[in-house]
Design a protein around this motif. Structure first.
Motif, PDB file in Angstrom:
ATOM      1  N   VAL A  86       0.805  -1.111   0.126  1.00  0.00           N
ATOM      2  CA  VAL A  86       0.051  -0.037   0.069  1.00  0.00           C
ATOM      3  C   VAL A  86       0.750   1.246  -0.185  1.00  0.00           C
ATOM      4  CG1 VAL A  86      -1.738   1.332   1.255  1.00  0.00           C
ATOM      5  CG2 VAL A  86      -1.804  -1.063   1.188  1.00  0.00           C
ATOM      6  N   GLY A  87       1.918   1.151   0.852  1.00  0.00           N
ATOM      7  CA  GLY A  87       2.872   2.282   0.884  1.00  0.00           C
ATOM      8  C   GLY A  87       3.636   2.597  -0.517  1.00  0.00           C
ATOM      9  N   MET A  88       3.936   1.597  -1.176  1.00  0.00           N
ATOM     10  CA  MET A  88       4.409   1.655  -2.579  1.00  0.00           C
ATOM     11  C   MET A  88       3.652   2.156  -3.527  1.00  0.00           C
ATOM     12  SD  MET A  88       6.948  -1.692  -2.890  1.00  0.00           S
ATOM     13  CE  MET A  88       5.933  -2.922  -2.320  1.00  0.00           C
ATOM     14  N   SER A  89       2.130   2.156  -3.343  1.00  0.00           N
ATOM     15  CA  SER A  89       1.233   2.399  -4.430  1.00  0.00           C
ATOM     16  C   SER A  89       0.987   3.897  -4.373  1.00  0.00           C
ATOM     17  CB  SER A  89      -0.085   1.577  -4.150  1.00  0.00           C
ATOM     18  OG  SER A  89      -0.669   2.072  -2.878  1.00  0.00           O
ATOM     19  N   ILE A  90       1.645   4.663  -3.296  1.00  0.00           N
ATOM     20  CA  ILE A  90       1.454   6.082  -3.184  1.00  0.00           C
ATOM     21  C   ILE A  90       2.258   6.933  -4.329  1.00  0.00           C
ATOM     22  CG2 ILE A  90       1.754   8.073  -1.744  1.00  0.00           C
ATOM     23  CD1 ILE A  90       1.029   6.278   0.534  1.00  0.00           C
ATOM     24  N   ASP A  91       1.788   7.430  -5.266  1.00  0.00           N
ATOM     25  CA  ASP A  91       2.459   8.345  -6.181  1.00  0.00           C
ATOM     26  C   ASP A  91       2.963   9.490  -5.691  1.00  0.00           C
ATOM     27  OD1 ASP A  91       3.796   9.128  -8.468  1.00  0.00           O
ATOM     28  OD2 ASP A  91       1.989   8.723  -9.863  1.00  0.00           O
ATOM     29  N   LEU A  92       4.075   9.837  -5.101  1.00  0.00           N
ATOM     30  CA  LEU A  92       4.260  10.908  -4.751  1.00  0.00           C
ATOM     31  C   LEU A  92       4.540  12.340  -5.733  1.00  0.00           C
ATOM     32  CD1 LEU A  92       7.374  10.261  -2.143  1.00  0.00           C
ATOM     33  CD2 LEU A  92       4.927  10.289  -1.535  1.00  0.00           C
ATOM     34  N   ALA A  93       4.740  11.676  -7.103  1.00  0.00           N
ATOM     35  CA  ALA A  93       4.669  12.786  -7.844  1.00  0.00           C
ATOM     36  C   ALA A  93       3.206  13.245  -8.109  1.00  0.00           C
ATOM     37  CB  ALA A  93       5.217  12.255  -9.507  1.00  0.00           C
ATOM     38  N   LEU A  94       2.185  12.397  -8.231  1.00  0.00           N
ATOM     39  CA  LEU A  94       0.814  12.629  -8.401  1.00  0.00           C
ATOM     40  C   LEU A  94       0.365  13.637  -7.091  1.00  0.00           C
ATOM     41  CD1 LEU A  94      -1.981  12.665  -9.594  1.00  0.00           C
ATOM     42  CD2 LEU A  94      -2.368  10.638  -8.347  1.00  0.00           C
ATOM     43  N   ALA A 128      -4.775   5.738  -0.126  1.00  0.00           N
ATOM     44  CA  ALA A 128      -3.489   5.609   0.354  1.00  0.00           C
ATOM     45  C   ALA A 128      -2.942   6.563   1.432  1.00  0.00           C
ATOM     46  CB  ALA A 128      -2.538   5.302  -0.650  1.00  0.00           C
ATOM     47  N   ILE A 129      -3.377   7.884   1.257  1.00  0.00           N
ATOM     48  CA  ILE A 129      -2.815   8.672   2.345  1.00  0.00           C
ATOM     49  C   ILE A 129      -3.767   8.684   3.307  1.00  0.00           C
ATOM     50  CG2 ILE A 129      -2.830  11.305   2.759  1.00  0.00           C
ATOM     51  CD1 ILE A 129      -2.229  11.656  -0.220  1.00  0.00           C
TER      52      ILE A 129
END
Length: 616
Positions: A287-295, A372-373
């Motif tokens: 789940v943490g890996m699915s967070i797209d920080l660029a988005l 995710a956030i």
């Protein structure tokens, strides 16, 4: 011949996951935060948006979902159908109200900020679901699953899991329209029939087939076979449910529920637990890996406003609804903060909705990031509220309610008896005479059957395993009686009890005097040699039969008992202080407790040879 490098290609990602977990989780636990938050942070760090140590989170998502499956199986093991039925008002009343009202409010909010009508419906439903894995993990860490707010929270989660199936069936209707739906009504009826048949198959096999199946395997005495069979049952039920369009987690939960009253329940729980813990941690990292920080960076304004509003809004709604269904404001708030996140099923519903044309890919990615956030911030919010809301005495009182709310007393046994042989049976008879119900562990199938005639709570399991003892309630027991008949096994169990369950008094059956001394050195509270008291009673009766007065015979028996206890503790202290006789291999030998009045006499040539006496 295969390239040797191909056999180790799977090691780097495994080492990456393990390394991230052992670094992040202890750090977050050190600051008093949930382990879930540590896993989520570790996933962000090693994912594509972080150090890119794992390039494609989707490669581990399928395996990681098995953690949720195994978690639901263990939850099912801890329930009973009768207890589940008693929760029907919270499941179908509170659960439905939470799902419907939350989805309506969140969907309306999405429509108000510019999302399309169909997309708003999907967003409202997806974000109304809560994270089952996170909530149950936090309840387990707090030891609160059996408390009133824990039970209501679980009821809401259970209804949400049940609702996933009809939601997945409704989504295509939103895109295809009524005409298409009418043309495919036969297909949908067939699908519903398949689902009903699959549920019926799991129920029938679980009700009539699993206990005989495990009984046959238990006779082999192979621990590995029992572990493999436990995984076979869980994953088989999960796969069957998935094949007919239902949730894998629901299949595992149903299998656990049907095994909740099985004699093999604790052994199954102990076998599954290590896999559950590792895979659930992997799920949180995925789940943490699915967070797209660029988005997140591009949509930071929207997400910065939406995430706190979702968390606060769900908390308020669940708090109010829980209060309406009989909870106190404090209990309702605890449930609200626990269920304020979006759920893992959002990652399932959003791709389905995108494929059906209900929302654009960009909108789906934004809502995925939002979900995710909330899963990242929710545990922090819940932990902070929990600390502020509960003082230490109140926390202890709430934790203590677990003993009072066990499944029909299952978790509140005062005594745990390990071994149900000839010795353990008599011990249980004495306890039952004073209405003290013990939980019994034994690895012999026939003894498990024998114990059923006593009306005891007895479970098949290996008493030398720490995980089995914990699953059977050793941490809550006031006393643990070790009644096994093998001296080495008894010592091993005594060492585990002494090292892991200091609050329980340890009463242990000793084989002989040497064994008793070794047990006393371990630090047990009480021991008795299995033949000592019977021999004392035998000798006393012999004296009375020979004409000695009963009072004198009783005094003689008491004197022997006192002298024996004094010498036993002296031998223990000497051994503990010096131990020379043990180093050189000498043995503790039987010694008379009173000085003999005469010399021993050998009455046959063979005896004189044994004693080293010359010919007379």
């Amino acid at each position: 011949m295969a390239n040797p490098a191909s056999h180790v290609s799977f090691l780097p990602p495994i080492l990456t996951f393990c390394g991230a977990a052992v670094i992040a989780v202890p750090i977050f636990r050190f600051f008093g935060l949930s382990a879930v938050l540590g896993y989520l942070a570790a996933g962000i760090a090693i994912g594509p948006s972080g150090l890119s140590l794992v390039g494609d989170p989707g490669t581990v998502a399928t395996v990681a979902e098995l953690g949720v499956v195994l978690l639901l199986f263990i939850i099912g093991l801890e329930l009973k159908l009768s207890h589940l039925w008693s929760m029907k008002r919270d499941i179908f009343g509170l659960g439905f109200a939470q799902m419907a009202i939350t989805a309506l409010c969140l969907g309306g909010a999405a429509l108000a900020i510019g999302f399309g009508p169909k997309a708003s419906v999907v967003i409202g439903i997806a974000v109304a679901l809560s994270a089952t894995a996170i909530a149950l993990q936090m309840l387990e860490e707090r030891n609160d699953l059996q408390t009133p707010y824990g039970q209501r929270s679980f009821a809401i989660l259970l209804f949400q899991d049940l609702s996933v199936v009809p939601i997945l069936a409704i989504l295509p209707l939103l895109s295809s329209g009524i005409a298409t739906a009418e043309s495919s009504i036969l297909e949908r009826l067939l699908a519903a029939g398949e689902a009903a048949a699959a549920i019926a198959a799991v129920v029938l096999v679980g009700r009539y087939g699993l206990n005989p199946f495990f009984r046959i395997l238990a006779r082999t005495g192979s621990r590995e076979v029992m572990t493999a069979s436990a995984l076979l049952v869980v994953l088989g039920a999960a796969l069957l449910m998935e094949e007919v369009g239902l949730s894998m987690a629901m299949g595992a939960f149903l299998a656990g529920l049907l095994l909740a009253e099985s004699n093999f329940r604790h052994q199954l729980e102990a076998d599954i637990e290590p896999f559950r813990g590792m895979l659930l941690g992997l799920f949180f990292m995925s789940v943490g890996m699915s967070i797209d920080l660029a988005l997140v960076q591009r949509q930071w304004t929207l997400l910065a406003l939406a995430a706190p509003l979702v968390i606060a809004g769900k908390t308020i709604l669940i708090t109010v609804l829980s209060r309406l269904f009989g909870a106190t404001w404090r209990e309702g708030l605890r449930s609200g903060t626990l269920l304020c996140t979006a759920g893992e099923f959002a990652f399932v519903l959003l791709p389905v909705a995108t494929g059906a044309g209900l929302m654009s890919q960009g909108d789906a990615q934004t809502v995925t990031a939002l979900a995710a956030i909330t899963m990242l911030l929710g545990p922090v919010f819940s932990t902070l509220v929990e600390r502020a809301l509960l003082s230490r005495p109140e926390r202890a009182e709430a934790s203590g309610m677990v003993d009072l709310m066990g499944q029909e007393g299952e978790l509140s046994s005062r005594v745990l008896v390990i071994g149900f042989g000839r010795f353990g049976q008599i011990v249980n008879q004495v306890l039952l005479s004073q209405n003290i119900d013990a939980t019994v562990i034994d690895s012999n199938v026939e003894r498990v059957r024998d114990a059923a005639r006593f009306g005891l709570k007895i479970y098949y399991g290996d008493g030398t395993r720490l995980d089995v003892l914990r699953a059977a309630g050793a941490e809550k027991a006031e006393m643990i009686c070790v009644c096994t008949d093998n001296p080495e096994t008894t010592e091993r169990i005594a060492e585990i009890i002494h090292g892991n369950f200091p609050n329980a008094r340890s009463f242990v059956r000793a084989f002989d005097r040497i064994h008793a001394v070794r047990l006393l050195k371990i630090g047990i509270d009480y021991q008795i040699r299995e033949t000592f008291e019977s021999a004392i009673v035998f000798g006393r009766s012999a004296l009375e039969e020979l004409g000695v007065e009963a009072e004198t015979a009783a005094g003689a028996a008491l004197d022997v008992r006192k002298r024996d206890i004094a010498r036993l503790f002296l031998q223990k202290e000497i051994g503990a202080s010096y131990g020379t006789e043990l180093v050189v291999g000498a043995r503790i030998t039987p010694e008379p407790l009173t000085s003999p009045t005469g010399k021993a006499k050998a009455l046959s040539p063979e005896t004189r040879d044994i004693l080293g006496e010359g010919a007379l």
